[in-house]
Design a protein around this motif. Structure first.
Motif, PDB file in Angstrom:
ATOM      1  N   VAL A   1       0.809  -1.220   0.000  1.00 30.41           N
ATOM      2  CA  VAL A   1       0.000   0.000   0.000  1.00 30.41           C
ATOM      3  C   VAL A   1       0.847   1.278   0.000  1.00 30.41           C
ATOM      4  O   VAL A   1       0.467   2.297  -0.566  1.00 30.41           O
ATOM      5  CB  VAL A   1      -0.916   0.007   1.254  1.00 30.41           C
ATOM      6  N   LEU A   2       1.996   1.202   0.652  1.00 24.86           N
ATOM      7  CA  LEU A   2       2.771   2.418   0.894  1.00 24.86           C
ATOM      8  C   LEU A   2       3.974   2.525  -0.014  1.00 24.86           C
ATOM      9  O   LEU A   2       4.473   1.523  -0.523  1.00 24.86           O
ATOM     10  CB  LEU A   2       3.281   2.427   2.339  1.00 24.86           C
ATOM     11  N   MET A   3       4.440   3.748  -0.196  1.00 23.48           N
ATOM     12  CA  MET A   3       5.738   3.916  -0.811  1.00 23.48           C
ATOM     13  C   MET A   3       6.531   5.007  -0.120  1.00 23.48           C
ATOM     14  O   MET A   3       5.989   5.919   0.489  1.00 23.48           O
ATOM     15  CB  MET A   3       5.618   4.180  -2.282  1.00 23.48           C
ATOM     16  N   TYR A   4       7.831   4.883  -0.240  1.00 31.37           N
ATOM     17  CA  TYR A   4       8.738   5.673   0.591  1.00 31.37           C
ATOM     18  C   TYR A   4       9.846   6.220  -0.287  1.00 31.37           C
ATOM     19  O   TYR A   4      10.403   5.515  -1.116  1.00 31.37           O
ATOM     20  CB  TYR A   4       9.285   4.749   1.670  1.00 31.37           C
ATOM     21  N   GLU A   5      10.132   7.509  -0.146  1.00 29.50           N
ATOM     22  CA  GLU A   5      11.221   8.123  -0.893  1.00 29.50           C
ATOM     23  C   GLU A   5      12.317   8.519   0.096  1.00 29.50           C
ATOM     24  O   GLU A   5      12.248   9.580   0.717  1.00 29.50           O
ATOM     25  CB  GLU A   5      10.712   9.345  -1.659  1.00 29.50           C
ATOM     26  N   PRO A   6      13.301   7.650   0.255  1.00 29.33           N
ATOM     27  CA  PRO A   6      14.293   7.844   1.325  1.00 29.33           C
ATOM     28  C   PRO A   6      15.057   9.153   1.217  1.00 29.33           C
ATOM     29  O   PRO A   6      15.470   9.705   2.232  1.00 29.33           O
ATOM     30  CB  PRO A   6      15.221   6.639   1.179  1.00 29.33           C
ATOM     31  N   LYS A   7      15.239   9.663   0.003  1.00 32.70           N
ATOM     32  CA  LYS A   7      16.045  10.877  -0.126  1.00 32.70           C
ATOM     33  C   LYS A   7      15.325  12.109   0.426  1.00 32.70           C
ATOM     34  O   LYS A   7      15.930  13.153   0.624  1.00 32.70           O
ATOM     35  CB  LYS A   7      16.440  11.090  -1.579  1.00 32.70           C
ATOM     36  N   LYS A   8      14.028  11.985   0.639  1.00 34.96           N
ATOM     37  CA  LYS A   8      13.283  13.103   1.218  1.00 34.96           C
ATOM     38  C   LYS A   8      13.127  12.964   2.725  1.00 34.96           C
ATOM     39  O   LYS A   8      12.741  13.903   3.406  1.00 34.96           O
ATOM     40  CB  LYS A   8      11.883  13.162   0.600  1.00 34.96           C
ATOM     41  N   CYS A   9      13.379  11.783   3.222  1.00 31.46           N
ATOM     42  CA  CYS A   9      13.090  11.482   4.625  1.00 31.46           C
ATOM     43  C   CYS A   9      14.037  12.238   5.551  1.00 31.46           C
ATOM     44  O   CYS A   9      15.240  12.270   5.341  1.00 31.46           O
ATOM     45  CB  CYS A   9      13.238   9.981   4.837  1.00 31.46           C
ATOM     46  N   VAL A  10      13.481  12.863   6.584  1.00 34.01           N
ATOM     47  CA  VAL A  10      14.330  13.541   7.565  1.00 34.01           C
ATOM     48  C   VAL A  10      14.543  12.673   8.814  1.00 34.01           C
ATOM     49  O   VAL A  10      15.089  13.141   9.796  1.00 34.01           O
ATOM     50  CB  VAL A  10      13.749  14.916   7.965  1.00 34.01           C
ATOM     51  N   LEU A  11      14.069  11.435   8.736  1.00 37.94           N
ATOM     52  CA  LEU A  11      14.272  10.474   9.827  1.00 37.94           C
ATOM     53  C   LEU A  11      13.751  10.986  11.169  1.00 37.94           C
ATOM     54  O   LEU A  11      14.356  10.740  12.212  1.00 37.94           O
ATOM     55  CB  LEU A  11      15.753  10.090   9.929  1.00 37.94           C
ATOM     56  N   CYS A  12      12.660  11.711  11.109  1.00 38.49           N
ATOM     57  CA  CYS A  12      12.101  12.246  12.345  1.00 38.49           C
ATOM     58  C   CYS A  12      11.545  11.135  13.234  1.00 38.49           C
ATOM     59  O   CYS A  12      11.472  11.290  14.441  1.00 38.49           O
ATOM     60  CB  CYS A  12      11.007  13.243  12.024  1.00 38.49           C
ATOM     61  N   GLY A  13      11.131  10.029  12.613  1.00 32.00           N
ATOM     62  CA  GLY A  13      10.614   8.918  13.406  1.00 32.00           C
ATOM     63  C   GLY A  13       9.144   9.006  13.747  1.00 32.00           C
ATOM     64  O   GLY A  13       8.618   8.147  14.447  1.00 32.00           O
ATOM     65  N   ARG A  14       8.463  10.043  13.238  1.00 30.21           N
ATOM     66  CA  ARG A  14       7.036  10.168  13.558  1.00 30.21           C
ATOM     67  C   ARG A  14       6.241   8.967  13.062  1.00 30.21           C
ATOM     68  O   ARG A  14       5.335   8.485  13.732  1.00 30.21           O
ATOM     69  CB  ARG A  14       6.464  11.420  12.892  1.00 30.21           C
TER      70      ARG A  14
ATOM     71  N   LYS B   1       0.406   4.531  -2.120  1.00 23.04           N
ATOM     72  CA  LYS B   1       0.744   4.342  -3.539  1.00 23.04           C
ATOM     73  C   LYS B   1      -0.328   4.952  -4.440  1.00 23.04           C
ATOM     74  O   LYS B   1      -0.022   5.554  -5.454  1.00 23.04           O
ATOM     75  CB  LYS B   1       0.866   2.849  -3.848  1.00 23.04           C
ATOM     76  N   LYS B   2      -1.578   4.782  -4.050  1.00 29.05           N
ATOM     77  CA  LYS B   2      -2.689   5.288  -4.857  1.00 29.05           C
ATOM     78  C   LYS B   2      -2.569   6.782  -5.052  1.00 29.05           C
ATOM     79  O   LYS B   2      -2.612   7.299  -6.163  1.00 29.05           O
ATOM     80  CB  LYS B   2      -4.009   4.981  -4.152  1.00 29.05           C
ATOM     81  N   LYS B   3      -2.446   7.472  -3.909  1.00 30.43           N
ATOM     82  CA  LYS B   3      -2.388   8.922  -3.948  1.00 30.43           C
ATOM     83  C   LYS B   3      -1.170   9.386  -4.751  1.00 30.43           C
ATOM     84  O   LYS B   3      -1.241  10.319  -5.542  1.00 30.43           O
ATOM     85  CB  LYS B   3      -2.258   9.448  -2.513  1.00 30.43           C
ATOM     86  N   TRP B   4      -0.084   8.687  -4.537  1.00 28.19           N
ATOM     87  CA  TRP B   4       1.167   9.067  -5.172  1.00 28.19           C
ATOM     88  C   TRP B   4       1.072   8.916  -6.687  1.00 28.19           C
ATOM     89  O   TRP B   4       1.461   9.807  -7.434  1.00 28.19           O
ATOM     90  CB  TRP B   4       2.308   8.210  -4.625  1.00 28.19           C
ATOM     91  N   SER B   5       0.521   7.808  -7.158  1.00 29.49           N
ATOM     92  CA  SER B   5       0.499   7.639  -8.611  1.00 29.49           C
ATOM     93  C   SER B   5      -0.466   8.630  -9.248  1.00 29.49           C
ATOM     94  O   SER B   5      -0.236   9.098 -10.359  1.00 29.49           O
ATOM     95  CB  SER B   5       0.185   6.196  -9.018  1.00 29.49           C
TER      96      SER B   5
END
Ligand code: SF4
Ligand code: SF4
Ligand code: FES
Ligand code: FES
Lengths: 240, 190
Positions: A146-159, A216-220
């Motif tokens: 269901v989800l997708m993740y773009e690591p280069k944008k992640c600030v690793l806040c942990g929320r 993923k839905k929203k992203w595409s």
């Protein structure tokens, strides 16, 4: 049950709030903006990892992270001195020195908390004052149903990790690796049938302060829109 | 534990598990009760699996997670914190490229890149036929021979891009010879 109110002073303003409240929360609720990325309301043990919420408290040495600080009666807080601005700017520069988002084509553009903080701290999103470190990450990690993740944008806040772990059932995302290579991982989501129920939750995508985590839905849908706009623009230019 | 896990898989995922992996998983299941079902046992269990089988299969991590009552994400997160754990089966020819200080200065990165291109896998991976696996290591104590690479248990000194080619060719030739030998034996016996 009545909570004991205490009075504190922030930047010369007197504020009353229940004893033991987090200073950051009290300030935000009283329209005193303090940049923050890693705090979420209700956390019993804030990670205090972004270091953007630094303030000074009279009688305490150095600066403290307001997200962890519990208010006491008579506390005198400064949130807007030049020194504080400088320290927050350093923290911000460190944060973006490994960040690689492209705002123009990002799903969070214009409602991204990192953009807002950049503006507030008067810092560019790409700092020239620190060497930029390219982390060896893929653009996209999408091994989750269901989800997708773009690591280069992640600030690793942990929320995201925090909210997901508040949900009794369901798939749990988590940190993986270490140091500069730390990443959010969906490892095992293919084995866990409950990861398919994430579609009805999406709590992690909602707390993400940047555009690193989406459904993923929203992203595409979003990417299709971006492409369409780009094509239209190209068509307009060629017809001119 | 294992049976349930396998039953829950999609048919395509189930099919992707070969006999070798299944054997490992069965062994992991059998060995698990050696350890107490406590979180403090997580690292000892992972070390045990790594030591016996050379890597941590995903389903084994799921079994460990279930056994200890934690999420697989947590187990993976902790395992990836340490360099000693691998998540892909080791190749028959494990290649370790040294990127310690001396080898780094002498262009170890370039050597790693050469292997990656030649083997069409990236660092940390194993080729689909399990012939090769590639990883980076810190100083192996042969700094005078930098850049150094360990192939199997043999140290290769002063590695250059052309030597990378040579190393792989040598392995391929040896493999071809062994295959021919076996064929000949089979023909002689049959
Ligand atoms: S959608 Fe909900 S359950 Fe799924 S990973 Fe995100 S927070 Fe966790
Ligand atoms: S994905 Fe978003 S919420 Fe999760 S750690 Fe990265 S920036 Fe924070
Ligand atoms: S919000 Fe306080 S350190 Fe991040
Ligand atoms: S740095 Fe490679 S052997 Fe020492």
């Amino acid at each position: 049950m009545s909570e004991k109110l205490v009075t504190i002073t922030v930047d010369g303003r007197k504020i009353s709030a229940p004893a033991g409240s987090r200073l950051l929360k009290v300030c935000l609720e009283n329209d005193i903006y303090i940049p923050n990325l890693c705090y979420l309301e209700g956390m019993s043990d804030p990670p205090a990892s972004c270091r953007l919420c630094l303030v000074e408290i009279e009688g305490e040495p150095g600066m403290v992270a307001s997200c962890r600080c519990e208010i006491r009666d008579g506390m005198v807080v400064t949130s807007n001195s030049d020194d504080i601005l400088k320290m927050r700017q350093v923290a911000f520069r460190l944060l973006v020195s490994t960040n690689d988002g492209h705002c123009n084509t990002c799903i969070a553009n214009k409602h991204c908390e990192l953009q807002q903080i950049a503006k507030f701290l008067r810092q560019p999103l790409r700092t020239k004052r620190l060497r930029h470190i390219d982390r060896d990450y893929p653009e996209i990690i999408d091994d989750h149903p269901v989800l997708m993740y773009e690591p280069k944008k992640c600030v690793l806040c942990g929320r995201c990790v925090y909210v997901c772990n508040q949900i009794p059932k369901g798939y749990k995302l988590d940190f993986a690796r270490r140091g500069i290579n730390t990443i959010i991982s969906f490892y095992g989501s293919d084995l866990d049938p409950s990861s398919r129920d994430c579609e009805g939750c999406l709590a992690c995508t909602e707390v993400c302060p940047v555009g690193a985590l989406s459904s993923k839905k929203k992203w595409s849908r979003f990417i299709a829109e971006v492409k369409l706009k780009q094509e239209q623009k190209a068509a307009r230019q060629s017809s001119d | 534990m294992l049976e349930q896990l396998l039953a829950g898989l999609e048919p395509s995922e189930r099919a992707a598990i070969d006999d070798e992996e299944l054997q490992i998983l069965k062994d992991v299941e059998a060995e698990m009760p050696v350890f107490a079902a406590e979180r403090s046992q997580l690292l000892p269990i992972l070390q045990h699996i790594q030591g016996r089988h050379g890597y941590l299969p995903k389903l084994a991590l799921q079994m460990v997670a279930d056994y200890l009552g934690v999420t697989i994400g947590k187990v993976y997160g902790i395992a990836t914190f340490y360099n000693q754990f691998k998540f892909n089966p080791p190749g028959r020819n494990p290649i370790k490229v040294c990127l310690g200080t001396a080898c780094h200065v002498k262009g170890g990165e370039i050597i790693l890149e050469n292997f990656e291109r030649r083997l069409e896998i990236t660092e940390g991976q194993t080729s689909p036929d399990r012939e090769y696996s590639l990883e980076r290591v810190a100083c192996i104590g042969c700094c005078a021979l930098a850049p150094a690479v360990v192939v199997g248990d043999k140290v290769e000194a002063y590695v250059t891009p052309s030597k990378v080619e040579g190393i792989i060719t040598e392995i391929e030739v040896r493999k071809a010879m062994a295959a021919r030998e076996q064929e000949r034996n089979e023909a002689a016996n049959g």
